[in-house]
Write an enzyme that holds these catalytic residues in place. Structure first.
Site, PDB file in Angstrom:
ATOM      1  N   CYS A 153       3.410   2.163  10.957  1.00  0.00           N
ATOM      2  CA  CYS A 153       4.066   2.598   9.985  1.00  0.00           C
ATOM      3  C   CYS A 153       4.617   4.517  10.875  1.00  0.00           C
ATOM      4  CB  CYS A 153       3.775   3.283   8.640  1.00  0.00           C
ATOM      5  SG  CYS A 153       3.157   1.702   7.710  1.00  0.00           S
TER       6      CYS A 153
ATOM      7  N   GLY B 272       0.417  -1.365   0.039  1.00  0.00           N
ATOM      8  CA  GLY B 272       0.107  -0.115   0.107  1.00  0.00           C
ATOM      9  C   GLY B 272       0.896   1.496  -0.033  1.00  0.00           C
ATOM     10  N   THR B 273       2.002   0.862   0.704  1.00  0.00           N
ATOM     11  CA  THR B 273       3.293   2.097   0.420  1.00  0.00           C
ATOM     12  C   THR B 273       3.359   2.966  -0.389  1.00  0.00           C
ATOM     13  OG1 THR B 273       3.641   2.067   3.386  1.00  0.00           O
ATOM     14  CG2 THR B 273       5.268   3.151   1.592  1.00  0.00           C
TER      15      THR B 273
END
Length: 394
Positions: A339, A71-72
């Site tokens: 994160c 996703g990052t």
């Protein structure tokens, strides 16, 4: 001791059905999808079948789905890709501006900071004391230089749901008022947390780009996807062999892509019942919390919130220390997003607290005492009651 896992917003376990679908692509059907022999052709067909499943879920065309390594990475591609393309196409253009909020995931904010260092101007769309944006504020911020707007669909820390459809309408109105002939500004949303519980129809939402992540929906880690509307001009951020139509170069990870598609199929089957069940559990927790820990503060809106998120602060306590205490007592949770765990406090909660007219000192105290519990498919009412009993004793 069997621990109660309440950190599903960080990651979810791979569903057994997902693993079963993936397994043979690690061992038997292991071909490189770029190869022209039979194993490669089979791998390529398998990817396209999975892409079609995910595209259908989003009401998109298959060609608009690009697989990434996370996703990052999808967020990085959505932000750097269009802005760098614009810079490349029009080096003499006026100053480029981009808009986001201060409560975005770090994989958004760090990209914006990097572009700021490259000379791009950043504007921050304000959020309310409940963490929600007012779409009409956006129209005033957009001008001819605005290239990109990125707002997270469902916040990973405090669970608030942003009015994505209304934001898209304001962008369309601004384009019309300013007589902008091209498709800028593009509208991106990180929907990694939203995928299981919210409307993901990209046409209804009106987004140009959308990020999704398999590890948030009982799929494997290491695979994400970015919906990129046909009209979006984008420059790759990884260069190589021309895979994914040259937008995301590098050999596609066939088993993980298969797992992603299988996880999407399960989401479609389970979502209605899970939304109802988890909403009841979440609201039951909030009701019991007021009685058992009166000093606790609920972070974010209790109504505009996705079903499995519980974010609270207990002022005077250390969120990180409570996470360790809860782990020792048999409950796994977090104090911030995975994160953002190196920061020592929740920057999202801090921003929301400031909007609640709290001074910086009190906002910091609230942010440092934040806890996030994200419920999952295995969460039961007994888990909620046990959690509250443990919290009372901390």
């Amino acid at each position: 001791m069997n621990k109660i896992y309440l950190d599903n917003s960080a990651t979810t376990p791979v569903d057994k059905q997902v693993w079963k679908a993936m397994e043979k692509y690690f061992i038997k059907e292991f071909g490189n999808p770029s190869s022209i022999h039979s194993l490669g052709v089979t791998a390529k067909k398998t990817i396209e079948k999975s892409r079609k499943i995910i595209a259908s879920f989003l009401n998109a065309h298959s060609r608009e789905i690009v697989f990434t390594g996370s996703g990052t990475e999808a967020n990085n591609l959505a932000i750097f890709g269009p802005v760098r393309k614009l810079m490349e196409n029009d080096k003499k253009s006026k100053k480029i501006e981009i808009i986001t909020t201060k409560i975005e995931h770090s994989s958004i904010l760090e990209c914006f900071k990097e572009l700021e260092r490259a000379g791009v101007e950043i504007k921050f769309l304000p959020v309310s004391s409940l963490g929600i944006v007012e779409p009409k504020d956006l129209r005033k911020m957009i001008n001819e230089n605005t290239a990109l707007i990125s707002v997270e669909y469902a916040n990973s820390e405090i669970g608030v749901v942003q009015p994505i459809k209304e934001i898209a309408k304001e962008i369309r109105h601004a384009r019309k008022e300013l007589n902008i002939k091209n498709n800028y500004p593009y509208f991106h949303t990180d929907a990694s947390q939203a995928c299981q519980y919210l409307n993901m129809n990209v046409l209804e939402l009106g987004v140009d780009m959308m990020t999704i992540d398999a590890q948030k929906i009982y799929g494997p880690k290491g695979i994400g996807a970015l919906f990129i509307k046909d009209e979006v001009n984008i420059k790759p951020i990884i260069f190589g062999g021309g895979q994914e139509n040259g937008i995301r170069n590098g050999t596609e990870n066939v088993p993980l892509i298969v797992g992603f598609a299988e996880a999407i199929i399960l989401v479609e089957k389970m979502r209605k019942k899970e939304i109802i069940r988890l909403t009841k559990l979440r609201d039951r927790f909030f009701k019991l919390l007021k009685k058992s820990i009166p000093s606790a503060i609920i972070n974010g809106s209790t109504t505009e919130r996705f079903p499995n998120n519980i974010s609270i602060s207990i002022p005077g306590k250390s969120g990180e220390f409570m996470v360790l205490q809860l782990d020792e007592a048999g409950v796994i949770c977090s104090s911030t997003s995975a994160c953002g765990s190196n920061s020592g406090y929740s920057k999202v909660v801090y921003e929301v607290a400031l909007k609640n007219n709290e001074n910086k000192k009190n906002a910091r105290i609230r942010a440092e005492s934040a806890l996030r519990f994200s419920l999952g498919r295995d969460t039961k009412i007994g888990d909620i009651k046990k959690l509250l009993n443990i919290l009372k004793m901390l």
